[in-house]
Scaffold this motif. Structure first.
Motif, PDB file in Angstrom:
ATOM      1  N   ALA A 105     -50.281 -41.958  76.829  1.00  0.00           N
ATOM      2  CA  ALA A 105     -49.739 -42.974  77.725  1.00  0.00           C
ATOM      3  C   ALA A 105     -50.328 -42.846  79.126  1.00  0.00           C
ATOM      4  CB  ALA A 105     -48.218 -42.865  77.785  1.00  0.00           C
ATOM      5  N   THR A 106     -50.475 -41.598  79.593  1.00  0.00           N
ATOM      6  CA  THR A 106     -51.015 -41.364  80.931  1.00  0.00           C
ATOM      7  C   THR A 106     -52.470 -41.791  81.026  1.00  0.00           C
ATOM      8  OG1 THR A 106     -49.511 -39.470  81.195  1.00  0.00           O
ATOM      9  CG2 THR A 106     -51.358 -39.636  82.731  1.00  0.00           C
ATOM     10  N   PHE A 107     -53.268 -41.373  80.047  1.00  0.00           N
ATOM     11  CA  PHE A 107     -54.680 -41.767  80.050  1.00  0.00           C
ATOM     12  C   PHE A 107     -54.829 -43.282  79.879  1.00  0.00           C
ATOM     13  CE2 PHE A 107     -55.528 -37.258  78.656  1.00  0.00           C
ATOM     14  CZ  PHE A 107     -56.162 -36.896  79.831  1.00  0.00           C
ATOM     15  N   GLY A 108     -53.972 -43.875  79.047  1.00  0.00           N
ATOM     16  CA  GLY A 108     -54.018 -45.320  78.873  1.00  0.00           C
ATOM     17  C   GLY A 108     -53.677 -46.048  80.157  1.00  0.00           C
ATOM     18  N   TYR A 109     -52.653 -45.576  80.850  1.00  0.00           N
ATOM     19  CA  TYR A 109     -52.252 -46.185  82.123  1.00  0.00           C
ATOM     20  C   TYR A 109     -53.365 -46.062  83.159  1.00  0.00           C
ATOM     21  CZ  TYR A 109     -49.521 -46.857  86.432  1.00  0.00           C
ATOM     22  OH  TYR A 109     -49.052 -47.289  87.655  1.00  0.00           O
ATOM     23  N   MET A 110     -53.954 -44.853  83.255  1.00  0.00           N
ATOM     24  CA  MET A 110     -55.027 -44.641  84.220  1.00  0.00           C
ATOM     25  C   MET A 110     -56.253 -45.486  83.877  1.00  0.00           C
ATOM     26  SD  MET A 110     -54.668 -40.505  84.717  1.00  0.00           S
ATOM     27  CE  MET A 110     -55.995 -40.373  85.924  1.00  0.00           C
ATOM     28  N   ALA A 111     -56.553 -45.600  82.587  1.00  0.00           N
ATOM     29  CA  ALA A 111     -57.677 -46.436  82.168  1.00  0.00           C
ATOM     30  C   ALA A 111     -57.432 -47.892  82.542  1.00  0.00           C
ATOM     31  CB  ALA A 111     -57.895 -46.306  80.661  1.00  0.00           C
ATOM     32  N   GLY A 112     -56.196 -48.359  82.357  1.00  0.00           N
ATOM     33  CA  GLY A 112     -55.857 -49.724  82.739  1.00  0.00           C
ATOM     34  C   GLY A 112     -55.962 -49.949  84.239  1.00  0.00           C
ATOM     35  N   LEU A 113     -55.549 -48.957  85.022  1.00  0.00           N
ATOM     36  CA  LEU A 113     -55.631 -49.060  86.477  1.00  0.00           C
ATOM     37  C   LEU A 113     -57.075 -49.196  86.950  1.00  0.00           C
ATOM     38  CD1 LEU A 113     -53.005 -46.381  87.588  1.00  0.00           C
ATOM     39  CD2 LEU A 113     -52.774 -48.852  87.809  1.00  0.00           C
TER      40      LEU A 113
ATOM     41  N   CYS B 135     -52.682 -45.120  92.860  1.00  0.00           N
ATOM     42  CA  CYS B 135     -51.788 -44.776  91.744  1.00  0.00           C
ATOM     43  C   CYS B 135     -52.414 -43.695  90.858  1.00  0.00           C
ATOM     44  CB  CYS B 135     -51.485 -46.020  90.909  1.00  0.00           C
ATOM     45  SG  CYS B 135     -50.438 -47.244  91.734  1.00  0.00           S
ATOM     46  N   VAL B 136     -53.715 -43.830  90.605  1.00  0.00           N
ATOM     47  CA  VAL B 136     -54.422 -42.800  89.837  1.00  0.00           C
ATOM     48  C   VAL B 136     -54.384 -41.468  90.579  1.00  0.00           C
ATOM     49  CG1 VAL B 136     -56.680 -42.082  88.949  1.00  0.00           C
ATOM     50  CG2 VAL B 136     -55.923 -44.446  88.669  1.00  0.00           C
ATOM     51  N   PHE B 137     -54.593 -41.532  91.878  1.00  0.00           N
ATOM     52  CA  PHE B 137     -54.589 -40.326  92.706  1.00  0.00           C
ATOM     53  C   PHE B 137     -53.224 -39.641  92.675  1.00  0.00           C
ATOM     54  CE2 PHE B 137     -54.699 -38.237  97.009  1.00  0.00           C
ATOM     55  CZ  PHE B 137     -55.676 -37.304  96.679  1.00  0.00           C
ATOM     56  N   SER B 138     -52.155 -40.433  92.619  1.00  0.00           N
ATOM     57  CA  SER B 138     -50.810 -39.847  92.573  1.00  0.00           C
ATOM     58  C   SER B 138     -50.594 -39.059  91.280  1.00  0.00           C
ATOM     59  CB  SER B 138     -49.751 -40.948  92.700  1.00  0.00           C
ATOM     60  OG  SER B 138     -49.707 -41.758  91.533  1.00  0.00           O
ATOM     61  N   ILE B 139     -51.172 -39.532  90.171  1.00  0.00           N
ATOM     62  CA  ILE B 139     -51.073 -38.805  88.906  1.00  0.00           C
ATOM     63  C   ILE B 139     -51.865 -37.506  88.974  1.00  0.00           C
ATOM     64  CG2 ILE B 139     -51.598 -38.875  86.433  1.00  0.00           C
ATOM     65  CD1 ILE B 139     -51.129 -41.863  86.495  1.00  0.00           C
TER      66      ILE B 139
ATOM     67  N   THR C 187     -52.649 -53.075  82.413  1.00  0.00           N
ATOM     68  CA  THR C 187     -52.117 -51.710  82.514  1.00  0.00           C
ATOM     69  C   THR C 187     -50.949 -51.488  81.551  1.00  0.00           C
ATOM     70  OG1 THR C 187     -50.722 -52.421  84.383  1.00  0.00           O
ATOM     71  CG2 THR C 187     -52.829 -51.397  84.901  1.00  0.00           C
ATOM     72  N   THR C 188     -50.139 -52.518  81.350  1.00  0.00           N
ATOM     73  CA  THR C 188     -49.015 -52.385  80.423  1.00  0.00           C
ATOM     74  C   THR C 188     -49.497 -52.217  78.993  1.00  0.00           C
ATOM     75  OG1 THR C 188     -47.586 -53.727  81.853  1.00  0.00           O
ATOM     76  CG2 THR C 188     -46.915 -53.477  79.558  1.00  0.00           C
ATOM     77  N   VAL C 189     -50.415 -53.071  78.581  1.00  0.00           N
ATOM     78  CA  VAL C 189     -50.945 -52.992  77.215  1.00  0.00           C
ATOM     79  C   VAL C 189     -51.682 -51.678  76.997  1.00  0.00           C
ATOM     80  CG1 VAL C 189     -52.596 -54.003  75.602  1.00  0.00           C
ATOM     81  CG2 VAL C 189     -51.083 -55.488  76.921  1.00  0.00           C
ATOM     82  N   SER C 190     -52.473 -51.241  77.967  1.00  0.00           N
ATOM     83  CA  SER C 190     -53.220 -49.996  77.816  1.00  0.00           C
ATOM     84  C   SER C 190     -52.284 -48.788  77.738  1.00  0.00           C
ATOM     85  CB  SER C 190     -54.208 -49.825  78.973  1.00  0.00           C
ATOM     86  OG  SER C 190     -53.539 -49.737  80.212  1.00  0.00           O
ATOM     87  N   SER C 191     -51.145 -48.843  78.426  1.00  0.00           N
ATOM     88  CA  SER C 191     -50.166 -47.754  78.329  1.00  0.00           C
ATOM     89  C   SER C 191     -49.559 -47.685  76.935  1.00  0.00           C
ATOM     90  CB  SER C 191     -49.058 -47.952  79.372  1.00  0.00           C
ATOM     91  OG  SER C 191     -49.566 -47.932  80.680  1.00  0.00           O
ATOM     92  N   PHE C 192     -49.212 -48.844  76.380  1.00  0.00           N
ATOM     93  CA  PHE C 192     -48.672 -48.883  75.020  1.00  0.00           C
ATOM     94  C   PHE C 192     -49.707 -48.401  73.995  1.00  0.00           C
ATOM     95  CE2 PHE C 192     -45.645 -52.331  76.559  1.00  0.00           C
ATOM     96  CZ  PHE C 192     -44.555 -51.481  76.557  1.00  0.00           C
ATOM     97  N   VAL C 193     -50.939 -48.869  74.140  1.00  0.00           N
ATOM     98  CA  VAL C 193     -51.995 -48.468  73.202  1.00  0.00           C
ATOM     99  C   VAL C 193     -52.259 -46.965  73.303  1.00  0.00           C
ATOM    100  CG1 VAL C 193     -54.450 -48.726  72.643  1.00  0.00           C
ATOM    101  CG2 VAL C 193     -53.074 -50.739  73.176  1.00  0.00           C
ATOM    102  N   GLY C 194     -52.263 -46.438  74.527  1.00  0.00           N
ATOM    103  CA  GLY C 194     -52.461 -45.003  74.710  1.00  0.00           C
ATOM    104  C   GLY C 194     -51.372 -44.181  74.061  1.00  0.00           C
TER     105      GLY C 194
END
Length: 219
Positions: A192-200, A16-20, A158-165
């Motif tokens: 949001a993108t960095f938060g999502y990737m960090a959560g992943l 998923c990170v690679f796709s981004i 990943t959901t929480v990290s996306s919201f926090v990002g």
């Protein structure tokens, strides 16, 4: 909980990170003057489609919540349509929330809606892939001690990290720095993108570190 399950979760998340990452570099070979900042809305669309497609393919292949029962075609079609409705409802809900928190109502409506689509891609799409259009299951997962697998644990993170990002990304907007990434909603989408990737990346590591403490109801 087996180490092989955590490794499988890690591999899925890395894809998923690679796709981004691919959504940042690959379009430049086909689109003139493409960049994350200069053609931000185009990148948002490409990133959202890329992440959604990868999530769908990975969950179909890995099947973390596979059922032994065979479903009829009509059930699958109905389920798919419900997922589409849930996703659209999520997009419009986030859009309204952003406006209530100060986003332009009319002037930058497209930009605000694409931010809502991006955040829905990072949060709602994984929920739909893992739990389906089952709101009770969503409430269970995001309640205290409601998870039943490492996949649901990672979904929480990943959901929480996306919201926090997204929230942290709004802080630089009013600052008088004059940077192009401070324009609405670039800093929020990047957050949001960095938060999502960090959560992943961090969720499998956190689960592995706490694997002896974690217990699930179905175990």
């Amino acid at each position: 909980m087996k180490d092989t399950d955590i490794k499988r979760l890690l591999y899925v998340h890395l894809l998923c990170v690679f796709s981004i990452i691919l959504s940042i570099f690959i379009p430049s070979f086909f689109l003139e003057n493409f960049s994350v900042l200069e053609t931000h809305l185009t990148w948002l669309c490409i990133c959202s489609v890329s992440v959604t497609a990868v999530n769908l393919v990975l969950y179909l292949v890995v099947k973390p919540n596979a059922s032994s029962k065979r479903s009829a075609l009509s059930y699958k079609v109905t389920r798919f349509l419900k997922c589409c409705v849930y996703f659209l409802m999520s997009c419009f809900s986030f859009h309204v929330i952003f406006v209530l928190y100060g986003a332009p109502l009319i002037e930058l409506a497209l930009e605000t809606f694409l931010l809502a689509v991006t955040l829905s891609t990072f949060t709602t799409v994984p929920c739909l892939c893992l739990l389906g259009p089952n709101f009770k299951a969503w409430l269970r997962v995001f309640s205290r001690n409601g998870v039943t697998s490492i996949w649901e644990n990672s979904l929480q993170i990943t959901t929480v990290s996306s919201f926090v990002g997204t929230w942290l990304g709004a802080f630089p907007i009013p600052l008088d720095w004059g940077r192009p990434w401070q324009e609405w909603p670039i800093s929020c989408t990047l957050g949001a993108t960095f938060g999502y990737m960090a959560g992943l990346v961090t969720s499998p590591l956190w689960i592995y570190w706490n694997r002896k403490k974690l217990t699930y109801k179905n175990n």
